[in-house]
Design an enzyme around this catalytic site. Structure first.
Site, PDB file in Angstrom:
ATOM      1  CG  ASP A   1      -0.369   0.048   2.519  1.00  0.00           C
ATOM      2  OD1 ASP A   1       0.870  -0.061   2.616  1.00  0.00           O
ATOM      3  OD2 ASP A   1      -1.114   0.203   3.515  1.00  0.00           O
TER       4      ASP A   1
ATOM      5  CD  GLU B   1       8.676  -0.844   7.302  1.00  0.00           C
ATOM      6  OE1 GLU B   1       7.614  -1.461   7.075  1.00  0.00           O
ATOM      7  OE2 GLU B   1       8.899   0.317   6.881  1.00  0.00           O
TER       8      GLU B   1
HETATM    9  O1  KIV Z   1       3.370  -0.991   1.654  1.00  0.00           O
HETATM   10  C1  KIV Z   1       4.519  -1.434   1.674  1.00  0.00           C
HETATM   11  O2  KIV Z   1       5.287  -1.357   0.704  1.00  0.00           O
HETATM   12  C2  KIV Z   1       4.953  -2.063   2.885  1.00  0.00           C
HETATM   13  C3  KIV Z   1       6.406  -2.013   3.147  1.00  0.00           C
HETATM   14  C4  KIV Z   1       6.729  -0.752   3.853  1.00  0.00           C
HETATM   15  C5  KIV Z   1       6.861  -3.177   3.876  1.00  0.00           C
HETATM   16  O3  KIV Z   1       4.171  -2.512   3.670  1.00  0.00           O
END
Ligand code: KIV
Length: 285
Positions: A49, A187
């Protein structure tokens, strides 16, 4: 075109882990990039997202809708037919209830051809993850810096710095594994915490984004790794190729050549035989 490889499956991902081979993972949001990632041999693709920021220009991921996610994920699936494609559940697509979570996870599978979904949160979201996994949908957990909760976490910053905060992340990882997560993304947690969680995982693939080398594999945001996001570059992102600079230079060249009338050249357009042109002029009289 390169020979098509075999479809990545849960079994092949776990085999990589058992063989001690790191799993490669990138975000992706569109067909041509998915095609290139597939050709490069990427194992897993996250349609994050984060597309709210990288593709749609919002300041956060919160405005992203399920319909946005389905459209982009379906395009990625078309470009990367053999990668393990994970749809990222957007804000409020799973938090309200277990039923909402199941329905939206199902949309990712049925409408976008996903292999798995990802949702953010630990113990407090374990019932959603358990219910999704119980429907036969591989569910990916996400701990540490969880961008949908950035406001509550005090911004985009390292999580689990103190022993007490780290213990909550270690406990949450075990809870998610027991709830049925086949994989968990960590993360921005300290590398030692990531190592502990990876060593304790029994039947769960631990992935790192800015959390060190000891996980079973690595994730980067594509736009960070290829310098395509103009607003900032997080410390954890290595720039593997400065595609942003190449494109910017190309754009300046296009503007210059059109302005100076050096583009297009005859090889870039189409002529008409003299006799046809003469007849056209006659017809126009
Ligand atoms: O939305 C995304 O790309 C993510 C990453 C920050 C892990 O959830």
């Amino acid at each position: 075109m390169a020979e098509q490889r075999k479809k990545l499956t849960l079994q092949s991902l776990f085999k990589k882990v058992a063989d001690g081979k790191p799993i490669t993972w990138l975000t992706c949001y569109d067909y041509p990039t998915a095609y290139m990632q597939e050709q490069a041999g990427i194992d897993m693709i996250l349609v994050g997202d984060s597309l709210g920021m990288t593709m749609l220009g919002y300041d956060s991921t919160l405005p992203v809708t399920m319909d946005d996610m389905i459209r982009h994920t379906a395009a990625v699936r078309r470009g990367a037919p053999t990668a393990w494609v994970i749809g990222d559940m957007p804000y409020m697509s799973y938090q309200p209830s277990v039923e909402t979570a199941i329905r939206n996870a199902g949309r990712f599978m049925a409408e976008a051809g996903c292999d798995a979904i990802k949702l953010e949160g630990g113990a407090e979201m374990a019932d959603r993850l358990h219910a999704i996994a119980g429907c036969g949908i591989p569910a990916t957990g996400h701990l540490g810096l969880t961008p949908q909760s950035a406001s509550a976490l005090g911004g985009f910053r390292l999580q689990g710095k103190s022993a007490h905060q780290a213990k909550k992340i270690v406990d949450d990882a075990k809870i998610l594994e027991e709830a049925g997560a086949y994989a968990i993304l960590l993360e921005m947690v300290p590398d030692r915490v990531c190592k502990l969680i990876t060593e304790r995982a029994r039947n769960c693939i631990i992935m790192s984004l800015g959390s060190g080398i000891d996980a079973h594999g690595q994730l980067l945001i594509y736009h960070d790794a290829f310098a395509l996001y103009p607003k900032f570059k997080p410390r954890m992102a290595k720039v593997f190729a400065n595609a942003g600079k190449v494109i910017q230079e190309g754009l300046a060249g296009y503007v210059k050549e059109v302005t100076e009338r050096t583009f297009p050249q005859p090889e870039h357009y189409f002529g008409m035989p003299d006799e046809e042109y003469e007849e056209l002029l006659n017809l126009l009289k």
